[in-house]
Design an enzyme around this catalytic site. Sequence first.
Site, mmCIF file in Angstrom:
data_model
loop_
_atom_site.group_PDB
_atom_site.id
_atom_site.type_symbol
_atom_site.label_atom_id
_atom_site.label_comp_id
_atom_site.label_asym_id
_atom_site.label_seq_id
_atom_site.Cartn_x
_atom_site.Cartn_y
_atom_site.Cartn_z
ATOM 1 N N ARG A 47 0.870 -1.122 0.069
ATOM 2 C CA ARG A 47 0.176 -0.036 0.020
ATOM 3 C C ARG A 47 0.804 1.298 -0.004
ATOM 4 O O ARG A 47 0.512 2.229 -0.870
ATOM 5 C CB ARG A 47 -0.941 -0.013 1.279
ATOM 6 C CG ARG A 47 -1.597 1.225 1.371
ATOM 7 C CD ARG A 47 -2.873 1.442 2.290
ATOM 8 N NE ARG A 47 -2.447 0.586 3.664
ATOM 9 C CZ ARG A 47 -1.818 1.112 4.380
ATOM 10 N NH1 ARG A 47 -1.053 2.232 4.477
ATOM 11 N NH2 ARG A 47 -1.288 0.515 5.762
ATOM 12 N N TYR A 99 -16.953 16.062 -16.060
ATOM 13 C CA TYR A 99 -17.212 14.694 -15.997
ATOM 14 C C TYR A 99 -18.251 14.580 -14.909
ATOM 15 O O TYR A 99 -17.982 15.205 -13.590
ATOM 16 C CB TYR A 99 -16.057 14.024 -15.657
ATOM 17 C CG TYR A 99 -16.307 12.406 -15.261
ATOM 18 C CD1 TYR A 99 -17.061 11.551 -16.087
ATOM 19 C CD2 TYR A 99 -15.582 12.087 -13.965
ATOM 20 C CE1 TYR A 99 -17.262 10.352 -15.689
ATOM 21 C CE2 TYR A 99 -15.865 10.619 -13.849
ATOM 22 C CZ TYR A 99 -16.736 9.888 -14.351
ATOM 23 O OH TYR A 99 -17.021 8.631 -14.025
ATOM 24 N N ASP A 171 -7.525 18.661 -14.865
ATOM 25 C CA ASP A 171 -7.796 17.297 -15.363
ATOM 26 C C ASP A 171 -7.452 17.083 -16.764
ATOM 27 O O ASP A 171 -8.100 17.713 -17.821
ATOM 28 C CB ASP A 171 -9.416 16.953 -15.364
ATOM 29 C CG ASP A 171 -9.869 15.519 -15.782
ATOM 30 O OD1 ASP A 171 -9.078 14.798 -16.666
ATOM 31 O OD2 ASP A 171 -10.804 15.006 -15.163
ATOM 32 N N LYS A 196 -8.101 5.741 -19.462
ATOM 33 C CA LYS A 196 -8.475 6.244 -20.582
ATOM 34 C C LYS A 196 -7.114 6.167 -21.710
ATOM 35 O O LYS A 196 -6.647 4.939 -21.910
ATOM 36 C CB LYS A 196 -9.089 7.702 -20.686
ATOM 37 C CG LYS A 196 -10.238 7.836 -19.418
ATOM 38 C CD LYS A 196 -11.343 6.870 -19.646
ATOM 39 C CE LYS A 196 -12.489 7.147 -18.669
ATOM 40 N NZ LYS A 196 -12.411 7.299 -17.224
#
Length: 380
Positions: A47, A99, A171, A196
């Site tokens: 982690r 978005y 973004d 993406k």
Amino acid sequence: MKFNTKTIHGGQHEVDPAYGSVMPPIYQTSTYSQTTPGGHKGFEYSRSGNPTRAALERSLASIENGNFGIAFGSGLAAIDAVMKLLKPGDEVISTNDLYGGSYRLFTRIFEGFGIKFHFIGMQNAENIENYINDKTKLIWVETPTNPMMNIIDIKTAASLAKKHAVLLAVDNTFATPYLQQPLDLGADIVMHSATKYLGGHSDVVLGALVVKDEKLATRLYFIQNASGAVCGPQDSFLVLRGIKTLHLRVQRHCENGKAIANYLKKHPKIEKVYWPGFEDHPNHHIAKVQMKDFGGMLSFVTKGNDYNEAISIVENLKIFTLAESLGGVESLAGHPASMTHASIPKEEREKTGVVDSLIRLSVGIEDIDDLIADLEQAIG
């Protein structure tokens, strides 16, 4: 290094010490042996850090001209980490065309923790200053926006952010670092849904942040570790592999996107096409300056703005796949009003242009003649 070289070699200076592997190995492990408490080779628990994820984070920093990359389990997990830089009473100025998942996270989660959001039009970036006050801590920008392809002047937004000592986050999912590098234009944070274009093959979900400032990076690394929304080594490997062909893929996405935008613009049944490459597209002149090309994303509306007609078109496509997401090698079509932006109230989404007949295309890298023929038969 030039960009095309960075996608393959950027940040990848460490040779695998075990066998000299050319590709970074997938370290599918949760923990690491120690010779004495604290005596390890840089990794203690996955982690907190994993060698495969670290290789991806170095690559992300390289292609965005940043100093620190931070990888997460999804793009929304990356945005969530940015929001955790804030505290109750802080205010955020966000573009109003964004978005739907970002809007949902802001309004349904972080507004409940006492953070105030102003959703405003940013086509004139100077308008941002009208909303800045002593509680403003962050400006959130998407450009091109999802799904209206609005272009926001990053350099102007950055100058306003610096003037008022406010963070600017961009973004950069739609443009990718191949077309646009916000840190070079003055942004403090770049965010990607690496699901993406960076991954590029619709086979992974992953998010990323890139920054230049070490103090900001330290805070974000702490949030990454403390909140734990990290990506696994297999997903890290897939995005790292995707980045290596980013420049080749996005070039073809741009070529195909341009051809389809021009085809749709001349179609008698199409009312409007939203694509930043058109000279009459709002802020086209800014896109020409801050972007290398105009991307493979576009949206269009049919004449009459008929919901059922739009649904019929997306259902009848054969090569374009009706699906959420974007940025893969395959062409995708979406209906924002009922899919990606369904979480935004109808009245709010229509203010920004997300009407019932709007169709969004993620233009892939197939043969352009096949893609145009598919649109021809679906539109009729």
